[in-house]
Design an enzyme around this catalytic site. Structure first.
Site, PDB file in Angstrom:
ATOM      1  N   CYS A 183     -16.906  -1.745  -6.593  1.00 11.25           N
ATOM      2  CA  CYS A 183     -16.601  -3.187  -6.455  1.00 11.25           C
ATOM      3  C   CYS A 183     -17.840  -4.070  -6.568  1.00 11.25           C
ATOM      4  CB  CYS A 183     -15.956  -3.451  -5.106  1.00 11.25           C
ATOM      5  SG  CYS A 183     -14.426  -2.580  -4.888  1.00 11.25           S
TER       6      CYS A 183
HETATM    7  N1  COA Z   1       6.092  -2.593  -1.126  1.00  6.09           N
HETATM    8  C1  COA Z   1       6.707  -2.779   0.050  1.00  6.09           C
HETATM    9  N2  COA Z   1       6.193  -2.420   1.232  1.00  6.09           N
HETATM   10  C2  COA Z   1       4.980  -1.813   1.200  1.00  6.09           C
HETATM   11  C3  COA Z   1       4.290  -1.584   0.003  1.00  6.09           C
HETATM   12  C4  COA Z   1       4.879  -1.998  -1.186  1.00  6.09           C
HETATM   13  N3  COA Z   1       4.286  -1.823  -2.382  1.00  6.09           N
HETATM   14  N4  COA Z   1       3.112  -0.981   0.295  1.00  6.09           N
HETATM   15  C5  COA Z   1       3.083  -0.838   1.628  1.00  6.09           C
HETATM   16  N5  COA Z   1       4.210  -1.343   2.189  1.00  6.09           N
HETATM   17  C6  COA Z   1       4.596  -1.378   3.606  1.00  6.09           C
HETATM   18  C7  COA Z   1       3.925  -0.271   4.409  1.00  6.09           C
HETATM   19  O1  COA Z   1       4.647   0.927   4.349  1.00  6.09           O
HETATM   20  C8  COA Z   1       3.915  -0.865   5.787  1.00  6.09           C
HETATM   21  O2  COA Z   1       5.182  -0.702   6.382  1.00  6.09           O
HETATM   22  P1  COA Z   1       5.314  -0.384   7.963  1.00  6.09           P
HETATM   23  O3  COA Z   1       4.715  -1.591   8.631  1.00  6.09           O
HETATM   24  O4  COA Z   1       6.780  -0.230   8.116  1.00  6.09           O
HETATM   25  O5  COA Z   1       4.511   0.854   8.170  1.00  6.09           O
HETATM   26  C9  COA Z   1       3.725  -2.353   5.529  1.00  6.09           C
HETATM   27  O6  COA Z   1       4.157  -2.587   4.193  1.00  6.09           O
HETATM   28  C10 COA Z   1       2.294  -2.801   5.680  1.00  6.09           C
HETATM   29  O7  COA Z   1       1.466  -1.885   4.942  1.00  6.09           O
HETATM   30  P2  COA Z   1      -0.096  -1.996   4.916  1.00  6.09           P
HETATM   31  O8  COA Z   1      -0.643  -0.905   4.041  1.00  6.09           O
HETATM   32  O9  COA Z   1      -0.582  -2.081   6.325  1.00  6.09           O
HETATM   33  O10 COA Z   1      -0.229  -3.389   4.156  1.00  6.09           O
HETATM   34  P3  COA Z   1      -1.393  -4.427   4.215  1.00  6.09           P
HETATM   35  O11 COA Z   1      -0.890  -5.675   4.789  1.00  6.09           O
HETATM   36  O12 COA Z   1      -2.636  -3.840   4.782  1.00  6.09           O
HETATM   37  O13 COA Z   1      -1.653  -4.700   2.660  1.00  6.09           O
HETATM   38  C11 COA Z   1      -3.275  -4.070   1.002  1.00  6.09           C
HETATM   39  C12 COA Z   1      -2.045  -3.629   1.804  1.00  6.09           C
HETATM   40  C13 COA Z   1      -3.755  -2.913   0.161  1.00  6.09           C
HETATM   41  C14 COA Z   1      -2.850  -5.226   0.088  1.00  6.09           C
HETATM   42  C15 COA Z   1      -4.378  -4.566   1.955  1.00  6.09           C
HETATM   43  O14 COA Z   1      -4.561  -3.650   3.000  1.00  6.09           O
HETATM   44  C16 COA Z   1      -5.693  -4.798   1.280  1.00  6.09           C
HETATM   45  O15 COA Z   1      -5.803  -5.476   0.279  1.00  6.09           O
HETATM   46  N6  COA Z   1      -6.792  -4.294   1.878  1.00  6.09           N
HETATM   47  C17 COA Z   1      -8.116  -4.489   1.377  1.00  6.09           C
HETATM   48  C18 COA Z   1      -8.327  -3.494   0.312  1.00  6.09           C
HETATM   49  C19 COA Z   1      -9.541  -3.747  -0.520  1.00  6.09           C
HETATM   50  O16 COA Z   1     -10.199  -4.741  -0.473  1.00  6.09           O
HETATM   51  N7  COA Z   1      -9.820  -2.781  -1.312  1.00  6.09           N
HETATM   52  C20 COA Z   1     -10.869  -2.855  -2.216  1.00  6.09           C
HETATM   53  C21 COA Z   1     -10.366  -2.184  -3.398  1.00  6.09           C
HETATM   54  S1  COA Z   1     -11.574  -2.194  -4.644  1.00  6.09           S
END
Ligand code: COA
Length: 374
Positions: free
Chosen positions: A157
């Site tokens: 990144c």
């Molecule tokens: N569709 C529907 N629901 C989904 C889903 C999808 N595609 N993916 C996950 N969920 C669900 C999960 O199962 C979870 O359900 P639960 O609460 O019943 O367990 C809920 O949504 C929340 O999941 P979570 O993984 O905690 O989501 P989040 O709010 O953390 O968002 C990201 C996920 C990846 C968008 C977020 O964590 C993020 O962007 N983090 C930073 C990552 C980053 O900067 N990475 C750098 C990469 S280079």
């Protein structure tokens, strides 16, 4: 006299194809339903878990992403394939990554008012290179007709900001007068489109900047780089195990762990405070505060991260103008996000205005450049 390094032009190449959340989620859900039907008895016996469905609403709310650009759309939405179809090129053809790097580089050269023969070094810095050697940067150097030298860098990144740091240092040290730093982020082949947690995150793009000694600047839209700041701390929370050792491991070289995977929640929790503190310290080293910044060109991984970081520093929400977001159309483009935000949102600044480019993510890695409009 100290050398002043200038960011004198940037370029953005955007692929012709895009995929909306709805298209992507429809395809994933059709794949998941088929998988669950085909494995109904194993799922019933508790041997494997049913694949849960994805939702376009969730994707937009959780990340700010509505759509993403892609180098080659064909194959990605085919539920029997779920990966792009990109034919392999012969050794005497320009590689795909060099091709998109050249397209972005030409735009940056034009913006900076520079010709290839005025560039001394090419740095290709991105999350993945499509081969180990010869360096993509040297192929780009050849394609553009640049004398001098080139090399590739991988910093996930923070590849774009860390690449600019190296260019900045080369110009400061006098080993180069002008440097092209290019970020061909062709990430779609590494996305696991079968994984609900991450299938929506990434898009393809290429960005480039020209950095040069102020003595040769002729662009009227240029930024003095006041300083750079870098930080890394090892974390397994964002990882890809793809690599040249795969051949010797006797495991599936395309298994889920060989593709991008992450613990998104943990990343969010760890990286936001680190990035906010990093920016604060960088500004403090110039006796500046967050309120002195006219523009924040932040890494583009998640809109909620950017909102949190700028709020933590400003004590209020940053406006869209102050901290532009490109995630809605570009999604996460690995290291290129802050450069896209810069490219699309820097012309209106006035002479003397301060801005910061800052990346944060895998590694963990954080890289910033404090700039001032000339
Ligand atoms: N569709 C529907 N629901 C989904 C889903 C999808 N595609 N993916 C996950 N969920 C669900 C999960 O199962 C979870 O359900 P639960 O609460 O019943 O367990 C809920 O949504 C929340 O999941 P979570 O993984 O905690 O989501 P989040 O709010 O953390 O968002 C990201 C996920 C990846 C968008 C977020 O964590 C993020 O962007 N983090 C930073 C990552 C980053 O900067 N990475 C750098 C990469 S280079």
């Amino acid at each position: 006299m100290a050398v002043q390094v200038v960011l004198s032009g940037s370029g953005l190449w955007t692929p012709d194809f895009s995929i909306s959340n709805e298209e992507l989620v429809d395809s994933y859900n059709a794949y998941a339903k088929k998988h669950n039907e085909e494995h109904a008895s194993e799922i019933e016996r508790g041997e494997i878990q049913a694949k849960p469905l994805s939702s376009a609403d969730f994707v937009e709310k959780a990340s700010g992403i509505k759509s993403r650009y892609i180098y080659q759309k064909e194959g990605v939405l085919d539920i029997n394939r779920m990966r792009p179809i990109i034919p392999e090129r012969a050794d005497d053809e320009l590689s795909q990554q060099a091709e998109i790097a050249v397209l972005a580089a030409n735009k940056a050269l034009k913006a900076a008012g520079k010709k290839a023969d005025q560039i001394d070094a090419v740095i290709v810095s991105c999350a993945y290179t499509q081969r180990s050697y010869p360096a993509i940067a040297i192929e780009v150097q050849e394609a553009l007709g640049i004398e001098g030298f080139g090399f590739d860098m991988l910093v996930a990144c923070s590849a774009a900001t860390f690449g600019m740091h190296r260019g900045y240092e080369m110009i400061k040290a006098g080993t180069a007068n002008a440097v092209l730093v290019i970020n061909p982020e062709l990430v779609s082949p590494q996305v696991n489109y079968k994984d609900r947690d991450s299938h929506f995150i990434f898009g393809d793009v290429a960005t480039a900047v020209v950095l040069e000694n102020e003595e040769t600047v002729n662009s009227d839209n240029a930024y003095n780089i006041l300083s750079t700041k870098a930080f890394t701390k090892f974390s397994n929370n964002i990882r890809s195990n793809h690599g040249y050792m795969n051949r010797a491991h006797d495991n599936d070289p395309y298994a889920a762990d060989k593709l991008f995977h992450q613990e998104g929640r943990k990343v969010f929790k760890d990286v936001c405070p680190l990035a906010a503190e990093h920016i604060k310290e960088h500004l403090l080293s110039h006796d500046l505060t967050p309120n002195d910044l006219t523009r924040w060109w932040l890494h583009q991984a998640n809109i909620n991260m950017n909102t949190l970081i700028s709020k933590r520093l400003l004590g209020r929400d940053a406006s869209k103008k102050e901290a532009p977001i490109v995630l809605d159309t570009y999604a996460n483009t690995a290291s290129a996000g802050s450069v896209i935000a810069f490219n699309l949102n820097n012309k209106d600044l006035q002479s003397g205005d301060y801005g910061i480019l800052c990346s944060f993510g895998a590694g963990y890695s954080i890289g910033s450049l404090l700039v001032q409009k000339r």
